[in-house]
Design a protein around this motif. Structure first.
Motif, mmCIF file in Angstrom:
data_model
loop_
_atom_site.group_PDB
_atom_site.id
_atom_site.type_symbol
_atom_site.label_atom_id
_atom_site.label_comp_id
_atom_site.label_asym_id
_atom_site.label_seq_id
_atom_site.Cartn_x
_atom_site.Cartn_y
_atom_site.Cartn_z
ATOM 1 N N GLU A 22 38.316 -95.593 -18.082
ATOM 2 C CA GLU A 22 38.315 -94.125 -17.946
ATOM 3 C C GLU A 22 37.450 -93.483 -19.030
ATOM 4 O O GLU A 22 36.649 -92.587 -18.757
ATOM 5 N N GLU A 23 37.601 -93.946 -20.274
ATOM 6 C CA GLU A 23 36.809 -93.401 -21.378
ATOM 7 C C GLU A 23 35.322 -93.698 -21.203
ATOM 8 O O GLU A 23 34.478 -92.830 -21.437
ATOM 9 N N VAL A 24 35.006 -94.903 -20.789
ATOM 10 C CA VAL A 24 33.598 -95.260 -20.565
ATOM 11 C C VAL A 24 33.032 -94.413 -19.431
ATOM 12 O O VAL A 24 31.916 -93.890 -19.516
ATOM 13 N N TYR A 25 33.823 -94.262 -18.373
ATOM 14 C CA TYR A 25 33.390 -93.437 -17.233
ATOM 15 C C TYR A 25 33.115 -91.997 -17.683
ATOM 16 O O TYR A 25 32.047 -91.447 -17.396
ATOM 17 N N LEU A 63 22.351 -91.799 -11.743
ATOM 18 C CA LEU A 63 23.615 -92.406 -12.166
ATOM 19 C C LEU A 63 24.752 -91.389 -12.063
ATOM 20 O O LEU A 63 25.854 -91.716 -11.609
ATOM 21 N N TYR A 64 24.486 -90.169 -12.455
ATOM 22 C CA TYR A 64 25.493 -89.116 -12.368
ATOM 23 C C TYR A 64 25.971 -88.959 -10.926
ATOM 24 O O TYR A 64 27.175 -88.904 -10.658
ATOM 25 N N GLU A 65 25.042 -88.898 -10.001
ATOM 26 C CA GLU A 65 25.395 -88.745 -8.576
ATOM 27 C C GLU A 65 26.215 -89.936 -8.088
ATOM 28 O O GLU A 65 27.211 -89.765 -7.381
ATOM 29 N N LEU A 66 25.795 -91.152 -8.424
ATOM 30 C CA LEU A 66 26.507 -92.352 -7.981
ATOM 31 C C LEU A 66 27.926 -92.387 -8.538
ATOM 32 O O LEU A 66 28.876 -92.688 -7.813
ATOM 33 N N PHE A 67 28.064 -92.100 -9.812
ATOM 34 C CA PHE A 67 29.383 -92.170 -10.456
ATOM 35 C C PHE A 67 30.318 -91.061 -9.977
ATOM 36 O O PHE A 67 31.504 -91.300 -9.785
ATOM 37 N N THR A 68 29.795 -89.853 -9.809
ATOM 38 C CA THR A 68 30.674 -88.742 -9.422
ATOM 39 C C THR A 68 30.954 -88.727 -7.921
ATOM 40 O O THR A 68 31.923 -88.106 -7.489
ATOM 41 N N SER A 81 24.117 -101.739 -11.906
ATOM 42 C CA SER A 81 23.121 -101.562 -10.844
ATOM 43 C C SER A 81 23.381 -102.400 -9.596
ATOM 44 O O SER A 81 23.150 -101.951 -8.478
ATOM 45 N N TYR A 82 23.879 -103.607 -9.740
ATOM 46 C CA TYR A 82 24.052 -104.451 -8.554
ATOM 47 C C TYR A 82 25.233 -104.027 -7.686
ATOM 48 O O TYR A 82 25.407 -104.537 -6.581
ATOM 49 N N PHE A 83 26.017 -103.072 -8.131
ATOM 50 C CA PHE A 83 27.113 -102.564 -7.311
ATOM 51 C C PHE A 83 26.646 -101.479 -6.333
ATOM 52 O O PHE A 83 27.360 -101.134 -5.406
ATOM 53 N N TYR A 84 25.469 -100.934 -6.575
ATOM 54 C CA TYR A 84 24.960 -99.827 -5.765
ATOM 55 C C TYR A 84 23.675 -100.264 -5.068
ATOM 56 O O TYR A 84 22.694 -100.617 -5.721
ATOM 57 N N LYS A 119 35.010 -96.490 -11.857
ATOM 58 C CA LYS A 119 35.998 -96.919 -12.848
ATOM 59 C C LYS A 119 36.444 -98.361 -12.601
ATOM 60 O O LYS A 119 36.664 -99.117 -13.555
ATOM 61 N N ALA A 120 36.554 -98.744 -11.339
ATOM 62 C CA ALA A 120 36.912 -100.140 -11.015
ATOM 63 C C ALA A 120 35.837 -101.093 -11.528
ATOM 64 O O ALA A 120 36.139 -102.153 -12.084
ATOM 65 N N ILE A 121 34.583 -100.706 -11.380
ATOM 66 C CA ILE A 121 33.474 -101.525 -11.888
ATOM 67 C C ILE A 121 33.585 -101.649 -13.403
ATOM 68 O O ILE A 121 33.498 -102.740 -13.963
#
Length: 191
Positions: free
Chosen positions: A16-19, A33-38, A72-75, A45-47
């Motif tokens: 959570e903190e890293v996210y 990255l912002y778009e992918l994460f949000t 990167s390999y998750f997306y 967070k699972a990653i």
């Protein structure tokens, strides 16, 4: 020295903190990255939680700008698989590993069952499920269970070194893993 301190501190943070820190940074410095994460915070967070709650957490992230390469390999929009097979694995053996693994892969397997299945496919393909046995008599086998796992890891992540492969497969899900294993096997057939 500062890099060592940073990666040690970040390795002890919660997912959570890293996210949260990554999103705050990415909002200003990395729109993609912002778009992918949000878009899917739970997935992100699972990653980030893979290999985090263990006695020796991984220390791959030194700064927030490292996160994109780390995940990167998750997306699919970031994933590029140009990794070469290890020198001791030829393409026909890699294809056989992937084709065989596709038949036994079940995303719902627990970690022990998952690894037992990888060990089970070793001997019919000429690999040994026992690393010590391979080291004792390397000429008797094409490789060992670690080599078989590496072929799967490369097909799915494009890397030879990643966090826990079982957790990665679960996070990606059955459909995505199946597509990546099949695509990599097909690329080996063509190439």
């Amino acid at each position: 020295k500062l890099n060592d301190i940073c990666k040690n501190v970040i390795s002890l943070m919660t997912a959570e903190e890293v996210y949260e820190n990554t999103v705050a940074w990415a909002k200003d410095y990395d729109e993609e990255l912002y778009e992918l994460f949000t878009k899917d915070p739970d997935f992100a967070k699972a990653i980030l939680n893979i290999d985090r709650d263990v006695p020796k957490p991984r220390k791959d992230i030194i700064s927030w700008s490292d996160v994109k390469g780390y995940v990167s390999y998750f997306y699919n929009s970031l994933f590029v698989n140009d990794a070469a097979l290890p020198e001791n694995i030829n393409k026909d053996d890699a294809i056989a590993v992937l084709d065989t693994y596709l038949r036994v892969f079940d995303v719902n397997d627990d970690k022990d069952t998952w690894f037992a299945k990888i060990k089970d496919i070793c001997e019919p393909l000429g690999f040994t499920p026992n690393v010590k046995e391979y080291k004792k008599n390397p000429d008797a086998f094409k490789g060992h269970v670690g080599d078989v796992s590496t072929v799967i890891r490369i097909a799915v992540t494009g890397r030879t070194n990643t966090p826990d492969l079982h957790a990665i497969l679960k996070a990606l899900g059955k459909d995505e893993v199946t597509v990546r294993l099949s695509k990599y096997a097909e690329a080996l057939r063509i190439g």
